[in-house]
Design a protein around this motif. Structure first.
Motif, PDB file in Angstrom:
ATOM      1  N   PHE A   1      42.768  21.014  45.193  1.00 44.00           N
ATOM      2  CA  PHE A   1      42.865  22.144  44.270  1.00 44.00           C
ATOM      3  C   PHE A   1      44.316  22.388  43.888  1.00 44.00           C
TER       4      PHE A   1
ATOM      5  N   ASP B   1      46.885  27.385  41.540  1.00 48.03           N
ATOM      6  CA  ASP B   1      46.240  28.594  41.029  1.00 48.03           C
ATOM      7  C   ASP B   1      44.778  28.683  41.475  1.00 48.03           C
TER       8      ASP B   1
ATOM      9  N   THR C   1      42.473  26.353  41.067  1.00 52.41           N
ATOM     10  CA  THR C   1      41.532  25.555  40.288  1.00 52.41           C
ATOM     11  C   THR C   1      41.043  24.376  41.129  1.00 52.41           C
TER      12      THR C   1
ATOM     13  N   LEU D   1      40.069  20.822  41.698  1.00 54.86           N
ATOM     14  CA  LEU D   1      40.368  19.578  40.997  1.00 54.86           C
ATOM     15  C   LEU D   1      39.397  18.471  41.392  1.00 54.86           C
TER      16      LEU D   1
ATOM     17  N   TYR E   1      30.630  26.368  38.730  1.00 56.40           N
ATOM     18  CA  TYR E   1      32.049  26.044  38.552  1.00 56.40           C
ATOM     19  C   TYR E   1      32.250  24.745  37.790  1.00 56.40           C
ATOM     20  N   ARG E   2      33.423  24.679  37.141  1.00 55.88           N
ATOM     21  CA  ARG E   2      33.776  23.438  36.459  1.00 55.88           C
ATOM     22  C   ARG E   2      34.144  22.393  37.491  1.00 55.88           C
ATOM     23  N   HIS E   3      33.571  21.223  37.325  1.00 56.28           N
ATOM     24  CA  HIS E   3      33.933  20.096  38.177  1.00 56.28           C
ATOM     25  C   HIS E   3      34.211  18.907  37.279  1.00 56.28           C
TER      26      HIS E   3
ATOM     27  N   ARG F   1      38.494  31.901  37.850  1.00 52.89           N
ATOM     28  CA  ARG F   1      39.287  30.828  37.242  1.00 52.89           C
ATOM     29  C   ARG F   1      38.508  29.522  37.153  1.00 52.89           C
ATOM     30  N   ASN F   2      37.514  29.377  37.982  1.00 52.00           N
ATOM     31  CA  ASN F   2      36.763  28.115  38.007  1.00 52.00           C
ATOM     32  C   ASN F   2      35.430  28.167  37.292  1.00 52.00           C
TER      33      ASN F   2
END
Lengths: 315, 177, 797
Positions: C300, C303, C305, C307, C339-341, C394-395
């Motif tokens: 990650f 911030d 996020t 990764l 969440y974005r992956h 944020r995610n």
């Protein structure tokens, strides 16, 4: 799960019940422990016995239902003791106001038993005879040095025997009662002058057997200083354990730590799937420390009352 | 598991005559001593509204009123209930055959989902409200706190009891409810 | 004015019978049937070296005893593998009665048929089975690393190993500025519906039909299996699902051994036969779930996020794999959450143990996946000193990023693509509902009094409305009743009400005139079942489509009769009429009459359909080529892929550090399952789900000792919550419709349970600062953890 077959008997009198037990037990002649495999079992409320039968953990050939015996239905509330007949339901200890007035410890402990539906059927004496170390009433009987009265039919006559709490409980679900003995009553002595009480338990669900529980009685002098104290524990040993907590509460210097240490050192509970022995020991000691204040307050509240009306039976 | 055989001591199953008044109707059956009251009601008397969830006295699905008090019928032998007055869920309806006030409240408040635990709760609620028409939350929890429900999370069961108290407190209307 | 039923809190149709003792659960019928009990293995793993029934034969009332040797044809084969998968290299299913060996305590060895259950148990007790005990494999660690095998021909106890990947997680982790590694676990539990399983069968010799009632979640599944195994034509087997006292997943497995043995015995004996599971049997032979261990590596940014995420986990499947690897696939594919992956790699190993088989229990692998994702995010937040809600925000996938494609395969064999949702709105609403911003002050005030408060939150996404299809049949009878049938089943979800609401809206009738039947193969023979929060989406849409076809036909027929244009007609309160002119209309019941050309009338109203009643077009047949008689239609809904509901929970707890007691002070749920057909029913589902989730977090676990003996196979020791243990959750709804189905709805049945363990673990940790990596946690365990605080997780970068 359905229970195994048994023959059912419903005697109308204590003599008839005792004679019946003598006959039935005489056929097998096994003495010593009660419990599973015994030839005849007495049933009153059935709340502890019937689950065992439904699981087929017990297969008594005979059940002796004592609910028709009117003589066993008495509840006698006196200044010195509460005598409870063998067919008296736990719920009655809560519904009869005289019990709460004369013996608030007994009433409060009863309130902790399971749920109202169980208390509607389960009997006080049945709980004592079942001798589950997690149960409230065996612990309270032990705390109060109470007793049960048992009868048996021996050599053509009804023989009575009083067994003190200290001699009654032999192990988990085991009493020293003979297989032909019938418990007819239990006696819970009331607390003495200037004696307060507390009951507390912690269970994972409301109404469950406690992970650990304590019933506590403390006595103070005319100035409110503690002079004696006893505590009985549930779920901490194979039988109720009574601990003299006096040494940790009389005198000025001992504080909660001393009481905690005294209780913790007196108990050696075992592990089970719900809690470790270490936790139970800690919980028992913690509950004791927490309960002390309330018990002392109740004791002190009796100072004036008891000096006017001293009770007959000392703590 | 093997257990002590009692056949030679007991012989073939002896039947006992059991007479009970169920929902104000006299009923009887001849059953072995070991017949549970829950089975008598369900199979001998064909009153299947009382349900069986555990047969060891923990779930309360088998709850009935015995001489006015809630009991676990799975922990009661039918022979020991001889002579008793029993109320089951089938006896909770209105005189005109419609839903009784407690039943109506449960429907209004979605106090049931699969319905298996429901008869037990209806009887507990009925007995509670007869005894305490305006129960506190503690009294509701005390009375109903020993029965399991797997579907509702209890929220609407409690709401149903409160609603039933309201309905019972209403002056009787003309619609037979 | 049109009455709209969709969205209304309609009181349930089911309640009339369920409140009056008129429900028909499995054991409520068949009072004359013979009863069944089983001899079940007391050993977790053993060879059967002999079965002696001699002592049982004298039991008065015994009818028959069967063992594997008695089973003919396919009944002697292992039961079907329900869901094969290419990675399931070593599937194993059980025999209907044990053949030579047993692999868990509770496995059925002999079936006893007798006059009643009491007698059947007496006989069962007298049967002597000789066992040669074998080493039992209990727990993931023993399965994974121990020397013993459950099945001798399954090396390493591995049923399957499978990997799915998005991007290149390992490379991305290696390149990430920060990496954390953690180990997490969830313990075994089970559905434990209040009504156990049961099967009631009768061979109707006159009709030559096998009539089966079973407390199942899939009547068509049972029917197909039984017909195949007993070598009967499909049309000779009827399976009717009675009222069911809860399923929660365990009743979707089929056929349970009893579901084939009881019908077989009924046919063989020419008698009605009924088996009713008791509570002990349920604990040792109805399926379990939940047991998994996970190892996580997450890369990650500064911030917070995410990764890259790499998860390896081990799934305890129990002794057999009838459900294949669907459960761990669900865990693997639902773990990513909202969440974005860009880089996500998940590998799981499904391991055999000598314990009861594991198949879905409400949540079905998602609680585990959610626990892993949410605990990981909490660790990231803690590591960076950031607010846990902020890191999530944020995610979160944004509302404009749909459809969001994970390039993976979901449990339905279709692409894992989120269709719609608004996760930031859910989070904002949740923060509001639980008072997130004020909790710090609350916590401080409590701390000043020596009390320990904490707050936690958890988010999830749930793929619902799983295919392959469901169907609906809608039929307007000439008496005006609208009869609806769908093949899936009900266990308390209010389908008779919800589907009636949908049809009533589509057709323009009163909901009280719509009668819904579920789970009866005689009424609707093509179906899949009730599971995976799919019933409303699947059958709801199917009955809606069927109702629309009925509506269209009604309009056509009425247009003819009224000599009006179809576009000018409406249907309201069961009356088909010219818009704006109710007097120019005919009731739907009469349209039904007219839709079936008659030679012989059967009533005054039906006379209108006979041949001389009205002039007919001489060039058009009474039933034209593209029409069928009757006002009815059948249609199916088959989704191109699942539709994704979502939700978030938050809890404020207080911990008593002296006793370990955990008190949930408040619990908040925000939930998006698209438009709500019946809000009352959805709330009930959430409340019930939260209760089960809470139970799974704090109270319920299935315990085996090291020999594979169940330690808590009863309600005294398996702790289901009573009223006092369950708080009332505050619930808020959001609705993001699904673009994938005509009604735009999403499933709701499992939502309440999915994030609860994650949420409560986070709250407890927040209250007392001790690591919670494993759930459930009881007060004694929390106290012990407080006594020996764990070190912080290893930081690798």
């Amino acid at each position: 799960m359905k229970p195994p077959p048994f023959a059912y008997h419903r005697p109308a009198s204590v003599e008839e019940a005792a004679q019946l037990l003598a006959d039935l037990v005489g056929e097998r002649g096994e003495g010593g422990e009660g419990g599973e495999g015994g030839e005849a079992k007495v049933i009153a409320g059935g709340q502890s016995l019937v689950p065992l039968l439904n699981f087929r953990l017990a297969s008594p050939g005979h059940l002796v239902d004592i609910n028709a015996i009117d003589a066993l239905g008495g509840l006698d509330v006196r200044p010195g003791a509460v005598d409870v007949g063998a067919t008296v339901r736990a719920a009655r200890l809560l519904s009869e106001r005289t019990v709460a007035v004369a013996h608030p410890l007994l009433a409060e402990a009863t309130r902790w038993i399971a749920h109202p539906v169980i208390r509607n059927r389960g009997t006080v004496c049945g709980s004592l005879a079942h001798a589950d170390p997690a149960a409230e009433l065996p612990a309270v009987l032990s705390l109060l040095d109470g007793s049960i009265e048992a009868v048996a039919w021996r050599a053509g006559a009804l023989v009575r025997r009083r067994v003190g709490a200290g001699d009654l409980f032999a192990g988990p679900l085991q009493t020293t009662l003979e297989p032909d003995e019938l418990v007819v009553a239990a006696r819970f002595p009331t607390l003495g002058a200037r004696t307060g009480w507390a009951v507390d338990e912690l269970a994972l669900r409301r109404g469950d057997y406690a992970l650990a529980g304590v019933a506590l009685a403390v006595t103070v002098d005319g100035d409110g200083a503690p002079t004696a104290g006893r505590a009985a524990y549930m779920s901490c040993a194979p039988t109720p354990v009574v601990v003299d907590i006096g040494p940790a509460i009389v005198d000025d210097s001992p504080g909660p730590d001393a009481l905690y240490a005294l209780v913790a050192s007196a108990l050696d509970p075992t592990d089970d799937i719900h809690a470790s022995g270490e936790y139970r020991r800690h919980l028992a000691a913690t509950l004791t420390v927490r309960a002390l204040g309330g018990a002392l307050a109740r004791a002190r509240a009796r100072i004036d009352a008891d000096s006017e009306h001293p009770s007959e039976v000392p703590a | 598991m093997t257990s002590v055989s009692v056949d030679d001591a007991v012989g073939p199953a002896q039947l006992h005559e059991v007479v009970v008044t169920v929902n104000s109707v006299a009923r009887s059956a001849r059953v072995p001593a070991r017949r549970l009251l829950s089975d008598l009601l369900r199979h001998d008397l064909r009153l299947t509204g009382t349900h069986v969830g555990c047969e060891h006295g923990v779930c309360g699905a088998c709850t009935v009123l015995l001489d006015g008090e809630p009991v676990r019928s799975c922990l009661t032998f039918a022979v020991m209930a001889d002579g008793a007055r029993i109320t089951t869920v089938e006896g909770l309806g209105a005189p005109d055959g419609g839903l009784g006030p407690v039943q109506r409240a449960f429907r209004e408040c979605h106090g049931l989902q699969c319905g298996f635990c429901t008869p037990g709760f209806l009887l507990l609620a009925t007995e509670l409200l007869a005894r305490r028409p305006d129960p506190s939350d503690d009294e509701i929890a005390d009375a109903l706190g020993g029965n399991l429900c797997r579907c509702t999370g209890y929220v609407n069961i409690v709401r149903s009891v409160r609603r039933a108290a309201e309905i019972l407190a209403e002056p009787p209307s003309g619609d037979g409810a | 004015m049109t009455t709209r039923w969709f969205g209304e809190r309609v009181e349930r149709r089911e309640d009339q019978r369920l409140l009056t003792g008129g429900g028909r659960f499995l054991d409520d019928a068949g009072h004359e049937a013979l009863a069944v009990a089983f001899v079940r293995s007391p050993h977790a793993h053993a060879r059967l070296t002999g079965i002696d029934v001699a002592a049982a034969l004298d039991v008065d009332g015994l009818v028959a005893i069967y063992t594997w040797d008695d089973l003919p044809g396919r009944l002697a084969d292992p039961l079907p593998l329900l869901i094969p998968h290419p990675d399931l290299t070593h599937p194993r299913t059980q025999y209907a009665l044990a053949r030579g060996e047993v692999n868990h305590v509770g496995e059925a060895i002999a079936m006893i048929v007798a006059v009643d259950r009491y007698v059947a148990e007496d006989a069962a007790e007298r049967i002597v089975v000789d066992y040669e005990p074998l080493p039992a494999v209990v727990g993931i660690d023993a399965a994974r690393s121990g020397p013993h095998l459950v099945h001798p021909d399954v090396p390493g106890n591995v049923a399957a190993v499978t990997t799915q990947e998005l991007g290149d997680a390992r490379a991305a982790i290696a390149a990430a500025p920060r990496v954390l590694e953690l180990d997490l676990a969830i313990e075994r539990s089970l559905s434990s519906p209040l009504e156990g399983r049961g099967v009631h069968a009768r061979w109707d010799a006159d009709d030559r039909r096998l009539r089966i009632r079973t407390s199942t979640q899939t009547s068509t599944g049972v029917r197909a299996a039984v017909a195949n195994i007993l070598d009967l034509p499909d049309v000779a087997v009827d399976v009717v699902t009675p009222d069911v006292g809860g399923g929660f997943g365990t009743k979707v497995v089929h056929p349970y051994p009893e579901e084939v043995l009881v019908p077989w015995a009924a046919r063989l004996l020419g008698r009605e036969v009924k088996w009713v599971e008791d509570r002990y049997e349920h604990f040792v032979s109805a399926t379990h779930e939940r047991g998994q261990e996970h190892h996580v590596r997450v890369g990650f940014g500064d911030d917070g996020t995410i990764l890259a995420l790499e998860v390896e986990f081990w799934h305890d499947t129990g002794a057999y794999t009838p459900y294949g690897i669907v459960l761990p696939i669900i865990t693997a594919t639902q773990l990513p959450g909202p969440y974005r992956h860009r880089h996500y790699r998940v590998t799981f190993t499904s391991l055999y143990t000598n314990t009861v088989t594991c198949t879905p229990y409400r949540g079905a692998g998602r609680p585990q996946g959610c626990f892993v994702m949410e605990r990981t995010i909490d660790r990231i937040a803690e590591h960076l000193g950031l607010d846990r809600a902020e890191v999530r925000a944020r995610n979160l996938i944004g509302p404009d990023e749909f459809p969001y494609d994970f390039q993976m395969t979901f449990q339905d064999g279709r692409p894992l693509i989120y269709d719609s949702g608004d996760y930031p709105a859910l989070l904002a609403r949740l923060e509001e509902l639980v008072g997130w911003d004020g909790v710090a002050a609350e916590r401080a005030a409590a701390a000043a009094e020596g009390r320990h408060l904490g707050v936690g939150l958890a988010c999830y996404v749930e793929g619902t409305g799983v295919g392959p299809y469901e169907g609906g049949h809608v039929h307007v009878e000439t008496n005006g009743r609208v009869m609806v049938a769908t093949g899936l089943t009900s266990q308390g979800q209010g389908h008779e009400t919800v589907f009636a609401q949908i049809v009533a809206d589509e057709l323009g009738v009163d909901v009280a005139d719509v009668f819904v039947t579920t789970g009866d193969t005689r009424r609707f023979p093509y179906a899949v079942g009730t599971y995976a929060s799919r019933a409303a989406v699947m059958s709801g849409n199917a009955v809606a489509l069927a109702a629309r076809a009925v509506r269209a036909k009604a309009i056509r027929v009425a247009a003819d009769a009224l000599e009006a244009a179809p576009d000018d007609l409406d249907i309201e309160a069961g009356l088909v009429h010219v818009r704006g002119t109710p007097s120019r209309g005919i009731p739907l019941s009469q349209v039904a009459v007219l839709s079936n050309p008659l030679r012989y009338s059967f009533s005054k109203e039906a006379e209108a359909a006979t041949q001389f009643s009205s002039p007919a077009d001489p060039d058009v047949a009474p039933v034209p080529d593209d029409e069928e008689p009757g006002l009815e239609a059948r249609d199916y809904y088959s989704p191109v892929r699942s539709t994704f509901a979502a939700g978030m929970h938050a809890a404020v707890v207080e911990v008593d550090t002296d006793t370990g007691s955990i008190d949930v002070l408040r619990y908040a749920v925000v939930h998006d399952c698209g438009p709500l057909i019946n809000p009352m029913i959805v709330e009930g589902q959430i409340q019930g789900g939260v209760a089960q989730g809470l139970a799974g977090a704090l109270l319920e676990r299935v315990v085996y000792d090291e020999m594979g003996n169940p330690s808590n196979a009863n309600f005294m020791d398996f702790l289901m919550p009573y009223l006092s243990e369950v708080p009332e959750p505050a619930i808020a709804h959001l609705e993001t419709p699904s673009p994938l189905n005509p009604l735009g709805i999403k499933g709701a049945g499992e939502a309440g349970v999915i994030p609860v363990s994650a949420c409560l673990a986070a709250a407890i940790e927040d209250a007392v600062g001790v690591r919670i990596d494993r759930m459930p946690i009881s007060p004694p365990e929390l106290w012990a953890a407080l006594a020996r605080r764990r070190p912080t997780p290893e930081v690798l970068a």
